[in-house]
Design a protein around this motif. Structure first.
Motif, PDB file in Angstrom:
ATOM      1  N   ASP A 110       8.811  34.946 -17.485  1.00  0.00           N
ATOM      2  CA  ASP A 110       8.187  34.046 -16.519  1.00  0.00           C
ATOM      3  C   ASP A 110       6.838  34.553 -16.046  1.00  0.00           C
ATOM      4  O   ASP A 110       5.965  33.758 -15.661  1.00  0.00           O
ATOM      5  N   GLY A 111       6.630  35.866 -16.068  1.00  0.00           N
ATOM      6  CA  GLY A 111       5.345  36.389 -15.648  1.00  0.00           C
ATOM      7  C   GLY A 111       4.196  35.875 -16.491  1.00  0.00           C
ATOM      8  O   GLY A 111       3.090  35.634 -15.978  1.00  0.00           O
ATOM      9  N   VAL A 112       4.437  35.686 -17.780  1.00  0.00           N
ATOM     10  CA  VAL A 112       3.409  35.133 -18.659  1.00  0.00           C
ATOM     11  C   VAL A 112       3.031  33.723 -18.209  1.00  0.00           C
ATOM     12  O   VAL A 112       1.843  33.384 -18.101  1.00  0.00           O
ATOM     13  N   TYR A 113       4.022  32.890 -17.934  1.00  0.00           N
ATOM     14  CA  TYR A 113       3.734  31.507 -17.535  1.00  0.00           C
ATOM     15  C   TYR A 113       3.093  31.445 -16.159  1.00  0.00           C
ATOM     16  O   TYR A 113       2.219  30.600 -15.908  1.00  0.00           O
ATOM     17  N   GLU A 114       3.503  32.313 -15.257  1.00  0.00           N
ATOM     18  CA  GLU A 114       2.875  32.331 -13.935  1.00  0.00           C
ATOM     19  C   GLU A 114       1.400  32.670 -14.052  1.00  0.00           C
ATOM     20  O   GLU A 114       0.565  32.120 -13.319  1.00  0.00           O
ATOM     21  N   SER A 115       1.057  33.546 -14.973  1.00  0.00           N
ATOM     22  CA  SER A 115      -0.338  33.943 -15.142  1.00  0.00           C
ATOM     23  C   SER A 115      -1.156  32.877 -15.861  1.00  0.00           C
ATOM     24  O   SER A 115      -2.269  32.545 -15.442  1.00  0.00           O
ATOM     25  N   ILE A 116      -0.611  32.311 -16.942  1.00  0.00           N
ATOM     26  CA  ILE A 116      -1.378  31.387 -17.775  1.00  0.00           C
ATOM     27  C   ILE A 116      -1.257  29.941 -17.295  1.00  0.00           C
ATOM     28  O   ILE A 116      -2.237  29.183 -17.317  1.00  0.00           O
ATOM     29  N   ARG A 117      -0.058  29.557 -16.851  1.00  0.00           N
ATOM     30  CA  ARG A 117       0.205  28.152 -16.521  1.00  0.00           C
ATOM     31  C   ARG A 117       0.379  27.884 -15.035  1.00  0.00           C
ATOM     32  O   ARG A 117       0.471  26.731 -14.625  1.00  0.00           O
ATOM     33  N   GLY A 118       0.465  28.936 -14.235  1.00  0.00           N
ATOM     34  CA  GLY A 118       0.497  28.740 -12.791  1.00  0.00           C
ATOM     35  C   GLY A 118       1.867  28.705 -12.171  1.00  0.00           C
ATOM     36  O   GLY A 118       1.989  28.654 -10.942  1.00  0.00           O
ATOM     37  N   ARG A 119       2.928  28.743 -12.990  1.00  0.00           N
ATOM     38  CA  ARG A 119       4.270  28.770 -12.430  1.00  0.00           C
ATOM     39  C   ARG A 119       5.276  29.254 -13.472  1.00  0.00           C
ATOM     40  O   ARG A 119       4.993  29.247 -14.666  1.00  0.00           O
ATOM     41  N   ALA A 120       6.453  29.652 -13.005  1.00  0.00           N
ATOM     42  CA  ALA A 120       7.510  30.109 -13.895  1.00  0.00           C
ATOM     43  C   ALA A 120       8.071  28.912 -14.669  1.00  0.00           C
ATOM     44  O   ALA A 120       8.524  27.934 -14.069  1.00  0.00           O
ATOM     45  N   LEU A 121       8.048  28.994 -16.000  1.00  0.00           N
ATOM     46  CA  LEU A 121       8.435  27.845 -16.826  1.00  0.00           C
ATOM     47  C   LEU A 121       9.394  28.190 -17.954  1.00  0.00           C
ATOM     48  O   LEU A 121       9.756  27.303 -18.731  1.00  0.00           O
ATOM     49  N   LEU A 122       9.808  29.444 -18.059  1.00  0.00           N
ATOM     50  CA  LEU A 122      10.560  29.839 -19.244  1.00  0.00           C
ATOM     51  C   LEU A 122      11.823  29.014 -19.429  1.00  0.00           C
ATOM     52  O   LEU A 122      12.126  28.577 -20.548  1.00  0.00           O
ATOM     53  N   ARG A 123      12.579  28.784 -18.353  1.00  0.00           N
ATOM     54  CA  ARG A 123      13.837  28.047 -18.520  1.00  0.00           C
ATOM     55  C   ARG A 123      13.577  26.618 -18.981  1.00  0.00           C
ATOM     56  O   ARG A 123      14.308  26.090 -19.833  1.00  0.00           O
ATOM     57  N   GLN A 124      12.519  25.982 -18.450  1.00  0.00           N
ATOM     58  CA  GLN A 124      12.191  24.635 -18.922  1.00  0.00           C
ATOM     59  C   GLN A 124      11.818  24.634 -20.399  1.00  0.00           C
ATOM     60  O   GLN A 124      12.181  23.722 -21.146  1.00  0.00           O
ATOM     61  N   LYS A 125      11.090  25.656 -20.838  1.00  0.00           N
ATOM     62  CA  LYS A 125      10.711  25.750 -22.252  1.00  0.00           C
ATOM     63  C   LYS A 125      11.948  25.914 -23.127  1.00  0.00           C
ATOM     64  O   LYS A 125      12.074  25.259 -24.184  1.00  0.00           O
ATOM     65  N   GLU A 126      12.855  26.779 -22.713  1.00  0.00           N
ATOM     66  CA  GLU A 126      14.085  26.977 -23.484  1.00  0.00           C
ATOM     67  C   GLU A 126      14.909  25.709 -23.550  1.00  0.00           C
ATOM     68  O   GLU A 126      15.459  25.357 -24.614  1.00  0.00           O
ATOM     69  N   ARG A 127      14.963  24.986 -22.444  1.00  0.00           N
ATOM     70  CA  ARG A 127      15.734  23.739 -22.428  1.00  0.00           C
ATOM     71  C   ARG A 127      15.095  22.697 -23.338  1.00  0.00           C
ATOM     72  O   ARG A 127      15.801  21.952 -24.027  1.00  0.00           O
ATOM     73  N   ALA A 128      13.765  22.647 -23.372  1.00  0.00           N
ATOM     74  CA  ALA A 128      13.087  21.703 -24.261  1.00  0.00           C
ATOM     75  C   ALA A 128      13.420  21.997 -25.717  1.00  0.00           C
ATOM     76  O   ALA A 128      13.644  21.075 -26.514  1.00  0.00           O
ATOM     77  N   VAL A 129      13.470  23.272 -26.085  1.00  0.00           N
ATOM     78  CA  VAL A 129      13.836  23.641 -27.456  1.00  0.00           C
ATOM     79  C   VAL A 129      15.268  23.225 -27.757  1.00  0.00           C
ATOM     80  O   VAL A 129      15.555  22.615 -28.808  1.00  0.00           O
ATOM     81  N   GLU A 130      16.174  23.534 -26.856  1.00  0.00           N
ATOM     82  CA  GLU A 130      17.577  23.192 -27.067  1.00  0.00           C
ATOM     83  C   GLU A 130      17.765  21.689 -27.248  1.00  0.00           C
ATOM     84  O   GLU A 130      18.467  21.235 -28.177  1.00  0.00           O
TER      85      GLU A 130
END
Length: 471
Positions: free
Chosen positions: A223-243
């Protein structure tokens, strides 16, 4: 030893890196966008693009760090002009894009910007996203006209539906169905995946409309990557989109923007995550950050990461799961724009390299005609980026023979690792622009090479994007 002259400084005796001019090209001044001569200059192990504007002086930007050496990274091509040029040569590249008769590559992928709206506000985004009303989105008739323009200029290339974030449009399934009805071999959605992660009915409608694949923004596995690049924690949403996309039979390519000091240490982790995510994830694609918008001062060299650094980083961070020597130059776009390798994904999570035999992004090893490279790349991408079938029966429902079942399983197991370096005002090389195969459809239907379309001067001025609004 020669004595120092009075007043010389100690640093004057420090050994300087070996400097060599490798080749000459054309570029633009990053301040005024004046066409100027540029040189590719080696300093030690690194290569810089160096250019001098009569008004704004010298600019330089690193374009290649370390091995493989830039001068060895080549795939000779014979240029091939557009099927139907839409403009004539007047001011010269990149001002005459349309495509003009001097462009040296056919369209492999045409990108349609369906909206300027987005549900993220990423500071690194090259697109012209904003919060305008849906009424500002192009209507269906306009989009149909764009598809006509693509077919007329380039034939049956692959289609990327982009934005902004195209999934903010409720009528996106109808747009997908319209593109599929024209016979384009691949209809791909460039998306951040947020709506797809939360809106099951919307994702179902896209799949039923015939959407083939997602080009899914996926920058890392923390989530630290997304907070830095995209402005918020997004990892779980990304994983859910893949699933959810995998459950709906869509192919998925994970696309990471690589930013030094943010996620350049997660290349191996992202590679492993993609391999383990299953056959619906067809590959992972890395894009070194490029700089668009307002940059009154040139980005520092420390703000850039180059293709060979990503190759070597993938090898070191994956403990040899892939090797830098696996990667080869493209057979479609200019050699300095990208790298790729195709693998078989083994059940234990390891990869076996599929040597380039003429089926991946080029019709055959060695020198090629650019048009042949575009056709091969279009065909390979359309096959590889779609979700694989189960491999147990034919389309008619009959069980597959042993050989057919082997081929189906091989396709399920295929996995690509690739990267593409987009150019900004400091790194722009017009030889690369003229070899571009990814073309944006301008509002008036012209096809413009991707980097030329998104290019901005240091003060934010553009040549092509929004040019219609200024005329």
């Amino acid at each position: 030893m020669k004595a120092a002259n009075p007043g010389t400084r100690e640093e004057d005796f420090v050994e300087k890196p070996f400097t060599q001019v490798l080749s000459q090209t054309r570029s633009l001044c990053p301040q005024c966008l004046r066409p100027i001569t540029a040189h590719r200059v080696r300093e030690g192990d690194d290569v810089y693009l160096v250019k001098e504007c009569p008004e704004h002086g010298t600019s330089r930007a690193v374009i290649w760090r370390g091995g493989p050496a830039l001068e060895t990274w080549t795939r000779p091509k014979t240029p091939s002009t557009p099927k139907v040029p839409a403009t004539t040569r007047d001011k010269g590249c990149p001002f005459d894009c349309g495509l003009c008769p001097e462009h040296g590559q056919h369209t492999c992928s045409a990108l349609l910007e369906l909206t300027s709206r987005c549900d993220l506000g990423c500071p690194i985004c090259f697109a012209d996203s904003d919060v305008r009303s849906p009424d500002a989105d192009p209507d269906m008739a306009t989009i149909a006209g764009w598809l006509d323009s693509v077919e007329r200029a380039s034939g049956m290339c692959n289609i990327q539906l982009s934005g902004g974030e195209p999934a903010v449009r409720d009528d996106l399934p109808e747009i997908v169905a319209m593109a599929k009805s024209r016979g384009f071999p691949l209809v791909l959605l460039n998306t951040n995946g947020l709506r797809l992660a939360r809106d099951e009915a919307y994702l179902t409608a896209l799949a039923e409309a015939g959407l083939d694949s997602l080009y899914l923004q996926f920058d890392g596995v923390s989530d630290g990557v997304y907070e830095s690049i995209r402005g918020r924690a997004l990892l779980r949403q990304k994983e859910r989109a893949v699933e959810r996309a995998a459950a709906h039979g869509l192919g998925i390519v994970l696309v990471a923007t690589v930013v030094p000091g943010v996620n350049d240490r997660e290349l191996g982790d992202l590679l492993r995550w993609a391999i383990q995510a299953g056959p619906a994830v067809r590959g992972v694609h890395f894009q070194p950050i490029s700089y668009f918008g307002r940059y009154p001062h040139p980005p520092a060299d420390a703000d850039r990461i180059t293709l060979p650094e990503i190759m070597r980083g993938l090898e070191s961070q994956s403990d040899g799961l892939v090797r830098a020597a696996d990667f080869i130059p493209p057979g479609c776009e200019h050699s300095q724009c990208s790298f790729h390798a195709t693998y078989f994904r083994n059940p234990d999570g390891s990869l076996r390299l599929l040597r380039d035999n003429g089926q991946c992004c080029s019709p055959k090893p060695g020198p090629i005609v650019a048009a042949d490279g575009a056709r091969a790349a279009t065909s390979f991408t359309a096959r590889q980026w779609k979700a694989p079938e189960c491999g147990c029966s034919s389309n008619a429902g009959e069980p597959l023979g042993d050989f057919d079942a082997f081929l189906a399983q091989a396709r399920r197991s295929a996995f690509t690792v690739s990267a593409m370096a987009f150019q900004d005002a400091w790194t722009l090389d017009l030889e690369r622009v003229q070899g571009c195969c990814i073309h944006c459809v301008a509002p008036d239907g012209r096809l413009v090479p991707f980097c030329a379309y998104n290019l901005t001067a240091a003060d934010g001025r553009s040549i092509h994007r929004n040019a219609h609004a200024r005329s």
